[in-house]
Design a protein around this motif. Structure first.
Motif, short mmCIF file in Angstrom:
data_model
loop_
_atom_site.label_atom_id
_atom_site.label_comp_id
_atom_site.label_asym_id
_atom_site.label_seq_id
_atom_site.Cartn_x
_atom_site.Cartn_y
_atom_site.Cartn_z
N ARG A 166 0.83 -1.21 0.00
CA ARG A 166 0.00 0.00 0.00
C ARG A 166 0.87 1.26 0.00
O ARG A 166 0.58 2.23 -0.72
CB ARG A 166 -0.93 -0.01 1.21
CG ARG A 166 -1.94 1.12 1.16
CD ARG A 166 -3.00 0.96 2.24
NE ARG A 166 -3.14 2.23 2.90
CZ ARG A 166 -2.92 2.48 4.16
NH1 ARG A 166 -2.58 1.52 4.98
NH2 ARG A 166 -3.05 3.69 4.65
N ALA A 167 1.94 1.24 0.78
CA ALA A 167 2.84 2.40 0.81
C ALA A 167 3.44 2.65 -0.57
O ALA A 167 3.52 3.79 -1.02
CB ALA A 167 3.95 2.19 1.84
N LEU A 168 3.84 1.58 -1.24
CA LEU A 168 4.42 1.73 -2.58
C LEU A 168 3.39 2.25 -3.58
O LEU A 168 3.71 3.09 -4.43
CB LEU A 168 5.02 0.42 -3.05
CG LEU A 168 6.26 -0.04 -2.28
CD1 LEU A 168 6.72 -1.41 -2.75
CD2 LEU A 168 7.39 0.98 -2.41
N GLU A 169 2.15 1.77 -3.46
CA GLU A 169 1.08 2.28 -4.33
C GLU A 169 0.86 3.77 -4.10
O GLU A 169 0.68 4.53 -5.06
CB GLU A 169 -0.22 1.52 -4.08
CG GLU A 169 -0.21 0.10 -4.60
CD GLU A 169 -1.43 -0.70 -4.14
OE1 GLU A 169 -2.41 -0.10 -3.61
OE2 GLU A 169 -1.40 -1.94 -4.29
N LEU A 170 0.88 4.17 -2.85
CA LEU A 170 0.72 5.60 -2.53
C LEU A 170 1.88 6.41 -3.09
O LEU A 170 1.68 7.52 -3.59
CB LEU A 170 0.60 5.80 -1.02
CG LEU A 170 -0.69 5.29 -0.38
CD1 LEU A 170 -0.58 5.29 1.15
CD2 LEU A 170 -1.89 6.11 -0.83
N CYS A 171 3.07 5.86 -3.03
CA CYS A 171 4.25 6.54 -3.59
C CYS A 171 4.08 6.70 -5.10
O CYS A 171 4.32 7.78 -5.65
CB CYS A 171 5.52 5.74 -3.32
SG CYS A 171 6.06 5.76 -1.61
N ASP A 172 3.68 5.62 -5.76
CA ASP A 172 3.55 5.64 -7.22
C ASP A 172 2.42 6.57 -7.67
O ASP A 172 2.48 7.13 -8.76
CB ASP A 172 3.30 4.23 -7.75
CG ASP A 172 4.51 3.32 -7.56
OD1 ASP A 172 5.63 3.84 -7.35
OD2 ASP A 172 4.32 2.08 -7.60
N GLY A 173 1.41 6.73 -6.81
CA GLY A 173 0.25 7.54 -7.19
C GLY A 173 0.38 9.01 -6.86
O GLY A 173 -0.53 9.79 -7.14
N SER A 174 1.47 9.43 -6.28
CA SER A 174 1.64 10.82 -5.88
C SER A 174 2.95 11.38 -6.42
O SER A 174 4.02 10.96 -5.99
CB SER A 174 1.63 10.92 -4.35
OG SER A 174 2.06 12.20 -3.95
N PRO A 175 2.87 12.31 -7.36
CA PRO A 175 4.10 12.90 -7.91
C PRO A 175 4.98 13.55 -6.84
O PRO A 175 6.20 13.49 -6.92
CB PRO A 175 3.59 13.96 -8.90
CG PRO A 175 2.17 13.60 -9.18
CD PRO A 175 1.67 12.85 -7.98
N GLU A 176 4.34 14.15 -5.81
CA GLU A 176 5.12 14.80 -4.75
C GLU A 176 5.93 13.77 -3.97
O GLU A 176 7.11 13.98 -3.68
CB GLU A 176 4.21 15.56 -3.78
CG GLU A 176 3.39 16.67 -4.39
CD GLU A 176 2.10 16.15 -5.03
OE1 GLU A 176 1.48 15.21 -4.50
OE2 GLU A 176 1.73 16.70 -6.08
#
Length: 167
Positions: free
Chosen positions: A132-142
């Motif tokens: 989930r953390a990696l998905e959040l990373c991939d989904g947020s340019p910031e």
């Protein structure tokens, strides 16, 4: 004094009794839970050893994210601390101690293969939180532009590699 920083052993019955989700007592200290007094810190002990000895006398309910990060990173009483860390990580996989966003997750992912081998239920949950953390990373340019996703991704790869080898 590195010998003081060894994790405690637990039986499967202890694990099941204490760590059913939300059904464990947060009043005791780690010292009370494992029944071992590691003694007082000595003048020549490192800051890390002094802090770990101090934290063993703090009630579970008073441990901070940084305290959990530090103790789990040293694999001290991981069986008692992981449920607390998971509560935090479920809400925020980027929970932050004193180092950087996600440092608690990185230390949880870094726990030894032997621990995960004996705790497959937690292993699966940690893998899910890491994904989930990696998905959040991939989904947020910031977030993706930061170095944190690289650290989490590497820690997750190491975790998956060691836990797959231990199954």
């Amino acid at each position: 004094m590195a010998h003081r920083l060894n994790p405690t052993k637990q039986t499967q019955a202890d694990h099941e009794r204490r760590n059913k989700l939300g059904q464990f007592d947060r009043e005791p200290t780690l010292q009370q839970l494992d029944g071992k007094d590691w003694g007082e810190s000595q003048p020549d002990d490192s800051r890390l050893v002094r802090e770990c000895l101090r934290l063993r006398r703090v009630q579970l309910k008073n441990l901070t994210v940084e305290d959990l990060r530090l103790l789990i990173g040293q694999e001290i009483c991981t069986d008692h601390l992981l449920p607390l860390a998971l509560e935090i990580l479920r809400q925020n996989p980027f929970a932050e101690g004193d180092c950087y966003a996600g440092d608690l997750l990185v230390n949880v992912l870094g726990v030894s293969r032997d621990f995960w081998k004996q705790n497959s239920d937690w292993r699966m949950e940690v893998a899910s939180i890491g994904s989930r953390a990696l998905e959040l990373c991939d989904g947020s340019p910031e977030i993706a532009a930061d170095t944190i996703p690289k650290v989490i991704r590497q820690s997750m790869e190491d975790f998956l590699r060691k836990t797959q080898e231990s199954v």
